[in-house]
Design a protein around this motif. Structure first.
Motif, PDB file in Angstrom:
ATOM      1  N   HIS A   1      36.883  38.230  55.522  1.00 33.04           N
ATOM      2  CA  HIS A   1      36.822  38.695  54.229  1.00 33.04           C
ATOM      3  C   HIS A   1      37.761  37.620  53.292  1.00 33.04           C
ATOM      4  O   HIS A   1      38.960  37.897  53.123  1.00 33.04           O
ATOM      5  N   PRO A   2      36.944  36.503  52.862  1.00 36.45           N
ATOM      6  CA  PRO A   2      37.695  35.381  52.282  1.00 36.45           C
ATOM      7  C   PRO A   2      37.982  36.021  50.659  1.00 36.45           C
ATOM      8  O   PRO A   2      37.318  36.697  50.091  1.00 36.45           O
ATOM      9  N   GLY A   3      39.109  35.484  50.334  1.00 41.38           N
ATOM     10  CA  GLY A   3      39.787  35.692  48.938  1.00 41.38           C
ATOM     11  C   GLY A   3      39.406  34.673  47.951  1.00 41.38           C
ATOM     12  O   GLY A   3      39.931  33.525  48.392  1.00 41.38           O
ATOM     13  N   VAL A   4      38.614  34.705  47.041  1.00 41.57           N
ATOM     14  CA  VAL A   4      38.571  33.425  46.277  1.00 41.57           C
ATOM     15  C   VAL A   4      39.107  33.627  44.672  1.00 41.57           C
ATOM     16  O   VAL A   4      38.998  34.533  44.113  1.00 41.57           O
ATOM     17  N   LEU A   5      40.235  32.740  44.535  1.00 42.96           N
ATOM     18  CA  LEU A   5      40.795  32.690  43.344  1.00 42.96           C
ATOM     19  C   LEU A   5      40.248  31.639  42.331  1.00 42.96           C
ATOM     20  O   LEU A   5      40.109  30.536  42.447  1.00 42.96           O
ATOM     21  N   GLN A   6      39.862  32.113  41.086  1.00 41.90           N
ATOM     22  CA  GLN A   6      39.312  31.291  40.020  1.00 41.90           C
ATOM     23  C   GLN A   6      40.552  31.100  39.053  1.00 41.90           C
ATOM     24  O   GLN A   6      40.896  32.178  38.207  1.00 41.90           O
ATOM     25  N   GLU A   7      41.407  30.112  38.845  1.00 39.83           N
ATOM     26  CA  GLU A   7      42.242  29.887  37.714  1.00 39.83           C
ATOM     27  C   GLU A   7      41.602  28.795  36.718  1.00 39.83           C
ATOM     28  O   GLU A   7      41.058  27.835  37.074  1.00 39.83           O
ATOM     29  N   ARG A   8      41.964  29.288  35.488  1.00 40.81           N
ATOM     30  CA  ARG A   8      40.992  28.657  34.420  1.00 40.81           C
ATOM     31  C   ARG A   8      41.745  27.346  33.764  1.00 40.81           C
ATOM     32  O   ARG A   8      41.602  27.071  32.462  1.00 40.81           O
ATOM     33  N   THR A   9      42.657  26.548  34.405  1.00 42.65           N
ATOM     34  CA  THR A   9      43.205  25.605  33.661  1.00 42.65           C
ATOM     35  C   THR A   9      42.025  24.436  33.319  1.00 42.65           C
ATOM     36  O   THR A   9      42.014  24.156  32.136  1.00 42.65           O
ATOM     37  N   ASP A  10      41.414  24.265  34.248  1.00 37.43           N
ATOM     38  CA  ASP A  10      40.035  23.503  33.958  1.00 37.43           C
ATOM     39  C   ASP A  10      38.861  24.387  34.479  1.00 37.43           C
ATOM     40  O   ASP A  10      38.335  24.418  35.329  1.00 37.43           O
ATOM     41  N   ASP A  11      38.348  24.990  33.181  1.00 39.98           N
ATOM     42  CA  ASP A  11      37.589  26.083  33.370  1.00 39.98           C
ATOM     43  C   ASP A  11      36.012  25.794  33.945  1.00 39.98           C
ATOM     44  O   ASP A  11      35.668  26.326  34.779  1.00 39.98           O
ATOM     45  N   ASN A  12      35.512  24.756  33.338  1.00 39.17           N
ATOM     46  CA  ASN A  12      34.416  24.311  33.747  1.00 39.17           C
ATOM     47  C   ASN A  12      34.303  24.007  35.181  1.00 39.17           C
ATOM     48  O   ASN A  12      33.410  24.296  36.069  1.00 39.17           O
ATOM     49  N   TYR A  13      35.330  23.158  35.830  1.00 41.54           N
ATOM     50  CA  TYR A  13      35.353  22.743  37.309  1.00 41.54           C
ATOM     51  C   TYR A  13      35.569  24.138  38.013  1.00 41.54           C
ATOM     52  O   TYR A  13      34.734  24.225  38.847  1.00 41.54           O
ATOM     53  N   SER A  14      36.538  24.993  37.656  1.00 37.20           N
ATOM     54  CA  SER A  14      36.994  26.150  38.651  1.00 37.20           C
ATOM     55  C   SER A  14      35.547  27.157  38.587  1.00 37.20           C
ATOM     56  O   SER A  14      35.340  27.758  39.586  1.00 37.20           O
TER      57      SER A  14
ATOM     58  N   GLY B   1      44.872  30.159  33.074  1.00 34.74           N
ATOM     59  CA  GLY B   1      45.396  28.891  33.411  1.00 34.74           C
ATOM     60  C   GLY B   1      46.863  28.816  33.354  1.00 34.74           C
ATOM     61  O   GLY B   1      47.773  28.169  34.127  1.00 34.74           O
ATOM     62  N   ARG B   2      47.491  29.650  32.431  1.00 36.06           N
ATOM     63  CA  ARG B   2      48.814  29.812  32.031  1.00 36.06           C
ATOM     64  C   ARG B   2      49.468  30.559  33.201  1.00 36.06           C
ATOM     65  O   ARG B   2      50.905  30.650  32.949  1.00 36.06           O
ATOM     66  N   ALA B   3      48.899  31.335  34.083  1.00 35.77           N
ATOM     67  CA  ALA B   3      49.642  32.277  34.910  1.00 35.77           C
ATOM     68  C   ALA B   3      50.321  31.644  36.000  1.00 35.77           C
ATOM     69  O   ALA B   3      50.056  30.446  36.484  1.00 35.77           O
ATOM     70  N   THR B   4      51.763  32.025  35.968  1.00 37.37           N
ATOM     71  CA  THR B   4      52.785  31.572  37.120  1.00 37.37           C
ATOM     72  C   THR B   4      53.171  32.359  38.028  1.00 37.37           C
ATOM     73  O   THR B   4      53.821  31.720  38.933  1.00 37.37           O
ATOM     74  N   ASP B   5      52.864  33.629  37.956  1.00 33.87           N
ATOM     75  CA  ASP B   5      53.316  34.677  38.954  1.00 33.87           C
ATOM     76  C   ASP B   5      52.489  34.847  40.023  1.00 33.87           C
ATOM     77  O   ASP B   5      51.640  35.716  40.288  1.00 33.87           O
ATOM     78  N   TYR B   6      52.344  33.542  40.995  1.00 34.36           N
ATOM     79  CA  TYR B   6      51.380  33.800  42.025  1.00 34.36           C
ATOM     80  C   TYR B   6      51.966  34.431  43.000  1.00 34.36           C
ATOM     81  O   TYR B   6      50.992  35.048  43.689  1.00 34.36           O
ATOM     82  N   ARG B   7      53.171  34.808  43.001  1.00 35.67           N
ATOM     83  CA  ARG B   7      53.502  35.742  44.422  1.00 35.67           C
ATOM     84  C   ARG B   7      52.889  37.250  43.968  1.00 35.67           C
ATOM     85  O   ARG B   7      52.222  37.724  44.957  1.00 35.67           O
ATOM     86  N   ARG B   8      52.771  37.661  42.667  1.00 35.00           N
ATOM     87  CA  ARG B   8      52.099  38.907  42.170  1.00 35.00           C
ATOM     88  C   ARG B   8      50.732  38.864  42.640  1.00 35.00           C
ATOM     89  O   ARG B   8      50.101  39.622  43.118  1.00 35.00           O
ATOM     90  N   ILE B   9      50.103  37.733  42.094  1.00 34.00           N
ATOM     91  CA  ILE B   9      48.606  37.665  41.998  1.00 34.00           C
ATOM     92  C   ILE B   9      48.117  37.603  43.479  1.00 34.00           C
ATOM     93  O   ILE B   9      47.208  38.245  43.742  1.00 34.00           O
ATOM     94  N   ILE B  10      48.690  36.915  44.385  1.00 31.65           N
ATOM     95  CA  ILE B  10      48.053  36.638  45.762  1.00 31.65           C
ATOM     96  C   ILE B  10      48.706  37.837  46.502  1.00 31.65           C
ATOM     97  O   ILE B  10      47.736  38.296  47.245  1.00 31.65           O
TER      98      ILE B  10
ATOM     99  N   ALA C   1      50.235  28.492  44.550  1.00 33.63           N
ATOM    100  CA  ALA C   1      49.679  29.473  45.305  1.00 33.63           C
ATOM    101  C   ALA C   1      50.151  29.029  46.707  1.00 33.63           C
ATOM    102  O   ALA C   1      50.449  30.099  47.466  1.00 33.63           O
ATOM    103  N   ALA C   2      50.410  27.714  47.123  1.00 33.02           N
ATOM    104  CA  ALA C   2      50.876  27.543  48.530  1.00 33.02           C
ATOM    105  C   ALA C   2      52.195  27.979  48.751  1.00 33.02           C
ATOM    106  O   ALA C   2      52.502  28.669  49.842  1.00 33.02           O
ATOM    107  N   ARG C   3      53.159  28.089  47.462  1.00 30.71           N
ATOM    108  CA  ARG C   3      54.258  28.410  47.905  1.00 30.71           C
ATOM    109  C   ARG C   3      54.323  29.909  48.051  1.00 30.71           C
ATOM    110  O   ARG C   3      55.078  30.497  49.046  1.00 30.71           O
ATOM    111  N   ALA C   4      53.569  30.635  47.277  1.00 31.56           N
ATOM    112  CA  ALA C   4      53.421  32.131  47.259  1.00 31.56           C
ATOM    113  C   ALA C   4      53.016  32.633  48.433  1.00 31.56           C
ATOM    114  O   ALA C   4      53.548  33.594  49.214  1.00 31.56           O
TER     115      ALA C   4
END
Length: 758
Positions: A520-533, A558-567, A590-593
């Motif tokens: 059950h993989p989880g895929v996060l798309q963050e939009r700093t570089d929207d075309n890439y992601s 892309g401006r989200a910073t609360d990755y502990r909540r998101i993940i 994300a790695a730290r969270a």
């Protein structure tokens, strides 16, 4: 679903771009003297017209072949009727129309001001008071639309014009009566993605009512106040998905507007205020003295356009179609003289470079072959050498320089030598075209390695297409560099020596299936570089579908910073694997969270994260990550016993040459750049004795090459994309990348495709 943007033909272009009438254009139509073309498209032409009293109008005339279609004429008639039903000082009025004419036409009052989109792009977001006045006026216009029993359905920055006395809502081309669904396909998205409501994004025709316009007004206000749409930009499917499922990015919206915008952007239509309620909440802000509601730069733009309207030619003393009193030729206008003078000055300022480019075009048209006496040709490098991706750009330059030096050493005494010419685009999209022209305008440059990034590549591409110079990239994976959208021209310029981001995302997904515990993989798309992601997510979705896995997807601004909540929310949803589709800075978060939350499952990411900076910034939190990248570590390749002895020797020779020249082990992307330039020089060496070297035909010749170099083999498919896999898997162990081999060419439980470099 098929997104259908609203017609933009009523939008007011810059009058400086007013095009002259073509010989086939009428000089007059139903009392309007036509002065020029404002725009044209597949549906028809928009003219700038003027009445005998001097009033200006935008006159939209449809093509005859469109008018022959009964459904089109019905839609046009409906547009006219809808626009006439709306009575508001903040909506552009219809001044004339004939939907039953052989070529149906409609005229609306001409507003000599920019659209909201133009103004924000040119001068930045509006201040809070301006945004409030804008919102109040557009809300009043929408209230009139809704009172007339209509839904506009395409409220967007391009459909709001800015005038000195307030904004104007335009374009009722896709307006519908409330509750009318019979003329809309149930699977067609109508409107402009990024500025439409969830019910429009999901094509729920029965649910589309006045509340959809209110949602669009919320998007419009957020854009006016921040300079960006609240659901980002990029691929249409991504915008539709985020509109339905994601929360809007409202960072930067003034506090005084924030609650109102949030209410407008409620997912449920019933939770949104009405347009009339919004107008009432913004009644204290109405334009006072003319133009005091807008920032000075926007007012200056309106003034300049108004002055341009005053400078338009006078109406002929004789009515169009009658013979004047003599055959005198028309005198050239001062405007035309100024344009001609400016063009001539630009050519003269270019000096010998412009002349050389002209000669090069003549040399490559087949009529005037290039001279055979040239003793020096050049390979160009277009790279980011001083901007955000300078580590990659400098590696690419070093690889290209080694290849050119190798050619000159091996072919010493041959008919020509090679030089390397380098242009630094600084990673800046705005300056990329000029940086590219420094290379393409040089007639000695046969081919160019570059660019370093997607954005600069798209901006620079027209320079290469114009000059016919092949562009070979080892790091830009944006699919539109080689794949043209719709009926666009076929690629005959770019050779991409890495997978597109979509394919890289697919290989990333298949790499996770090498681990049996992934269910059950989880895929996060963050939009700093929207075309890439978005391309990575699309590829991952396809890859997991092939593997029979159903991921949990999450999209964040892309401006989200609360990755502990998101993940944390993703972990609560039951993910056993984390896939990060985004840039390095957010992968670090994300790695730290993930570490803080005690997540022990595998973690994967792709090209934009790979590199030494991720290891440095994430520290111990990077340990155990798997990273897919389009490059190979040459040291590990040279020592790999699985490689053929001859291939290991090629890699070792490259390593030795780099250490001798630069005193260091090569950085990632150096070897691939070395190989790609060698691919070009090898062809040049074998073709030099067969005739004069020119750019003409070089791209086609290179596309058919099969080349084996220090980092592996290269060949290209019919679209000039890399054939095979070309993505490689690394694991982070003890603070370093350990090369694990090529990514699988299919899910792990199926037969893998052949990889690019073995």
């Amino acid at each position: 679903m098929t997104p259908t943007p609203g017609q933009a033909s009523d939008a007011t272009p810059d009058p400086d771009a007013l095009q002259p009438l073509l010989p086939a254009d009428p000089s007059a139509l139903a009392g309007y003297r036509l002065l020029g073309r404002l725009g044209a498209g597949g549906m028809g032409v928009v003219y700038l017209g003027r009445t005998d009293t001097g009033a200006l109008a935008a006159v939209k005339v449809t093509h005859a072949d469109q008018a022959d279609q009964a459904d089109f004429r019905a839609r046009f008639r409906r547009e006219v009727e809808a626009a006439r039903r709306v009575v508001s000082p903040w909506a552009v009025p219809v001044t004339g129309a004939d939907p039953d004419a052989p070529e149906p036409w409609m005229a609306t009052a001409f507003v000599p001001g920019p659209s909201l989109g133009e103004a924000v792009r040119a001068h930045g977001p509006l201040p809070e008071r301006s945004a409030r006045i804008l919102g109040g006026a557009v809300a009043r216009a929408l209230a009139a639309v809704h009172a007339a029993g209509l839904v506009h359905r395409d409220v967007k920055p391009g459909n709001v014009l800015l005038a000195v006395d307030g904004p104007r809502l335009i374009d009722f081309g896709i307006a519908r009566a409330t509750g009318e669904t019979g003329l809309t396909s149930t699977d067609m998205v109508v409107g402009t993605p990024g500025f439409l409501a969830p019910e429009q994004a999901e094509a729920r025709a029965a649910d589309i009512g006045p509340a959809a316009d209110v949602f669009a007004l919320g998007c419009l206000l957020a854009f006016a106040a921040t300079g960006r749409p609240p659901f980002g930009s990029g691929a249409l499917d991504a915008l539709l998905y985020r509109t339905v499922h994601d929360e809007p990015d409202l960072a930067g919206v003034p506090e005084g507007l924030l609650d109102l915008v949030r209410q407008c952007l409620a997912k449920e239509p019933s939770a949104r205020p009405t347009a009339e309620e919004i107008a009432g909440r913004l009644t204290e802000d109405t334009p006072g003295a003319p133009a005091d509601w807008l920032p000075a730069p926007v007012v200056a733009t309106i003034a300049a356009r108004s002055a341009a309207m005053l400078a338009l030619p006078d109406i002929d003393p004789t009515a169009p179609g009658t013979d004047p009193a003599g055959p005198a030729a028309p005198a050239p206008s001062r405007r035309g003289f100024l344009l001609l003078g400016a063009s001539a000055a630009a050519v003269l300022a270019a000096g010998g470079g412009a002349y050389a480019l002209l000669r090069q075009r003549e040399d490559t048209d087949g009529k005037n072959p290039a001279p055979t006496t040239r003793t020096t040709w050049s390979i160009g490098v277009l790279a980011d050498l001083s901007g955000p991706a300078r580590e990659i750009g400098r590696a690419q330059e070093r690889g290209a320089r080694l290849a050119v030096e190798r050619f000159n050493a091996v072919h010493k005494g041959k008919p020509f030598t090679l030089e390397l010419k380098v242009s630094d685009d600084r990673g800046d999209r705005a300056g990329a075209f000029a940086a590219a022209r420094r290379l393409t305008s040089d007639p000695s440059v046969l081919a160019v390695l570059g660019p370093t990034s997607d954005d600069t590549g798209i901006a620079a591409l027209p320079a290469f297409e114009e000059a016919g110079v092949p562009l070979l990239t080892t790091s830009a994976g944006y699919h539109l560099l080689t794949l043209r959208a719709g009926s666009g021209p076929q690629n005959t310029t770019v050779l991409r020596a890495i997978p597109s981001h979509f394919m890289a995302g697919t290989f990333l997904a298949w790499s996770t299936t090498l681990l049996p515990q992934v269910r059950h993989p989880g895929v996060l798309q963050e939009r700093t570089d929207d075309n890439y992601s978005w391309q990575y997510v699309s590829g991952a979705r396809y890859g997991f579908r092939q593997a029979g896995l159903k991921p949990h997807f999450r999209v964040v601004p892309g401006r989200a910073t609360d990755y502990r909540r998101i993940i944390g929310e993703m972990i609560d949803a039951g993910i056993d694997t984390y896939i990060h589709c985004g840039v390095r800075s957010t992968a670090v978060l994300a790695a730290r969270a993930l570490n803080e939350l005690g997540f022990t499952g595998p973690r994967f990411t792709g090209q934009h994260v790979f590199g030494p900076q991720f290891l440095k910034e994430a520290g111990s939190a990077a340990e155990g990550w798997f990273v897919c990248a389009p490059v190979i570590d040459p040291v590990q390749r040279a020592a790999d016993p699985k490689q053929k002895a001859a291939d290991r020797k090629l890699t070792q020779d490259f390593l030795d040459a780099h250490r001798k020249r630069y005193g260091t082990t090569p950085a990632f992307y150096t070897g691939e750049s070395f190989d790609v330039v060698n691919l070009v020089t090898t062809w040049l060496a074998t073709s030099a004795g067969k005739g004069p070297l020119t750019r003409k035909g070089l791209w086609q010749a290179l596309r058919t090459q099969k080349y084996t170099g220090a980092m592996g083999g290269y060949s290209f498919d019919k679209d000039a994309d890399l054939a095979g896999v070309g993505t490689f898997l690394y694991g982070v162990q003890k603070g370093a990348y350990k090369y694990l081999g090529p990514a699988p060419g299919g899910p792990a439980n199926t037969k893998s495709a052949t990889s690019k470099k073995s």
